[in-house]
Scaffold this active site. Structure first.
Site, PDB file in Angstrom:
ATOM      1  N   LYS A  73      52.520  49.430  25.192  1.00 58.45           N
ATOM      2  CA  LYS A  73      53.522  48.839  24.298  1.00 58.45           C
ATOM      3  C   LYS A  73      52.995  48.769  22.877  1.00 58.45           C
ATOM      4  O   LYS A  73      53.716  49.007  21.933  1.00 58.45           O
ATOM      5  CB  LYS A  73      53.841  47.409  24.756  1.00 58.45           C
ATOM      6  CG  LYS A  73      54.542  47.327  26.089  1.00 58.45           C
ATOM      7  CD  LYS A  73      54.856  45.888  26.451  1.00 58.45           C
ATOM      8  CE  LYS A  73      53.705  45.187  27.142  1.00 58.45           C
ATOM      9  NZ  LYS A  73      53.651  45.377  28.587  1.00 58.45           N
ATOM     10  N   LYS A  79      46.642  56.478  25.712  1.00 58.15           N
ATOM     11  CA  LYS A  79      47.039  55.562  26.776  1.00 58.15           C
ATOM     12  C   LYS A  79      48.450  55.040  26.508  1.00 58.15           C
ATOM     13  O   LYS A  79      48.738  54.600  25.389  1.00 58.15           O
ATOM     14  CB  LYS A  79      46.057  54.384  26.808  1.00 58.15           C
ATOM     15  CG  LYS A  79      46.414  53.347  27.852  1.00 58.15           C
ATOM     16  CD  LYS A  79      45.712  52.020  27.645  1.00 58.15           C
ATOM     17  CE  LYS A  79      46.268  51.005  28.603  1.00 58.15           C
ATOM     18  NZ  LYS A  79      46.533  49.695  28.114  1.00 58.15           N
ATOM     19  N   LYS A  81      41.450  46.757  19.748  1.00 55.91           N
ATOM     20  CA  LYS A  81      42.591  46.255  18.969  1.00 55.91           C
ATOM     21  C   LYS A  81      42.197  46.076  17.510  1.00 55.91           C
ATOM     22  O   LYS A  81      42.957  46.414  16.601  1.00 55.91           O
ATOM     23  CB  LYS A  81      43.120  44.960  19.579  1.00 55.91           C
ATOM     24  CG  LYS A  81      43.834  45.224  20.909  1.00 55.91           C
ATOM     25  CD  LYS A  81      44.830  44.148  21.273  1.00 55.91           C
ATOM     26  CE  LYS A  81      45.715  44.604  22.420  1.00 55.91           C
ATOM     27  NZ  LYS A  81      45.420  44.005  23.708  1.00 55.91           N
TER      28      LYS A  81
END
Ligand code: ADP
Ligand code: TRP
Length: 320
Positions: A192, A189, A110
């Site tokens: 969301k 992947k 992230k």
């Protein structure tokens, strides 16, 4: 066996959630004691809009019930309705070396994607450990990306047990290797956070538009298409048995069809797969009080377990 799983309420459910986690979970409720919760404390780490977080929580509850979670068989609740988990989260933090969290792939990924990290994102695996250990969960079905979080949970539990005796059950994870990571529109992947999802409950037209956005090669019309490495093929094959996969491969190789046809076919497959779930969803959308009653009943049941367990844990570490 007590099986536990959680889903984030940070967006609409997509095919990655369904094939990567939910399908296995729904099967598990037939022969196990299944505990399932909506991880809205976790979703808070990425939430920017309070109203949206509430809405997503409600939608996730409805979507789960529609897709097959049976409240007669499964205990289903919202994470924040059982605040005891946060007490455990703090206690477990003491048994979590910084290096363990610094090595977490999902955190590092992230950050690499440009998301500015806060402490909640960093300590996310500790809360997940609390979710799992509070209920003596034995098995946690997850997607591949979550395996490391279960390993971290085990490390924390072992460290705690070494100091205080066998208080925590060490959980195992369950990954369906045949499923692995479901790709999104762009082949990354499906997630969301990457904006590349195909959501389960879309209007028919919007679904076709979304499927049309799957990135494919620029092979000219009339030439054979390659199914190997084709993202559209990978997503379509999720809905197919071996025989149907062979048929689809033949369609690719025939050179008679363009991606437009194959995308229509995928849309039909998705639409048919979720027909029953769509009808149930209409029912729950019209009866929100039924959904609320199910969630409240679930939370009340697990809170009893949580309180008892927490008493033992607090006593072991010297808290009143
Ligand atoms: P997202 O990445 O969209 O935020 P979540 O983190 O809420 O999805 O994922 C919920 C569950 O679905 C997890 O068990 C996760 O591993 C699984 N999952 C999500 N996306 C995929 C995917 N693309 N492939 C396989 N499993 C997935
Ligand atoms: N981190 C999980 C996910 O993104 C959601 C989750 C939170 C979870 N707590 C959990 C899953 C405990 C299993 C067990 O999918």
């Amino acid at each position: 066996m007590r099986v536990l799983t959680g889903i984030q309420a940070s967006g609409k459910l997509h095919l990655g959630n369904y094939f990567g986690a939910m399908k296995q979970m729904i099967e598990l409720q037939e022969s196990n004691e299944l505990f399932t919760f909506i991880a809205n404390y976790h979703s808070l780490t990425s939430s920017k809009d309070p109203a949206l977080l509430k809405q997503y929580t409600q939608e996730a509850a409805i979507d789960y019930l529609s897709l097959g979670i049976d409240p007669k068989k499964t205990t289903f609740w919202v994470q924040s309705d059982v605040p005891e988990v946060l007490e455990l989260y703090w206690i477990l933090s003491k048994y979590t070396p910084m290096g363990l969290l610094e090595r977490a792939h999902s955190y590092k990924d992230k950050v690499a994607k440009g998301i500015s990290p806060n402490h909640a994102l960093f300590s996310y695996p500790v809360l997940m450990a609390a979710d799992i250990l509070l209920y003596d969960s034995e098995l946690v079905p997850v997607g591949k990306d979550q395996i490391q979080h279960i390993e971290i949970t085990r490390d924390i539990a072992i460290k705690f047990n070494n100091e205080h005796g066998e208080i925590f059950t060490l959980p195992e994870y369950k990954v369906d290797d045949a499923i692995a990571t479901i790709p999104g529109l762009d082949g990354e992947k499906m997630s969301k956070s990457y904006g590349n999802t195909i959501d389960i409950f879309m209007e028919e037209k919007a679904l076709q538009n979304r499927v049309n956005k799957i990135v494919t090669s620029s092979t000219p019309l009339g030439e054979p298409l390659k199914f190997e490495g084709c993202n559209l093929y990978a997503i379509t094959s999720l809905f197919l048995n071996n025989e149907n996969k062979k048929e689809l491969q033949a369609r690719y190789k025939s050179g008679k069809e363009g991606y437009g046809h194959l995308k229509k076919y995928l849309k039909e497959l998705i639409w048919d797969e979720f027909e029953v779930a769509r009808a149930k969803r209409e029912h729950y959308l019209a009866h929100p009080q039924e959904v609320e009653a199910i969630l409240q009943e679930g939370a009340a049941k697990v809170r009893i377990i949580a309180k008892e367990k927490l008493k033992v844990i607090k006593d072991a570490v010297g808290l009143r």
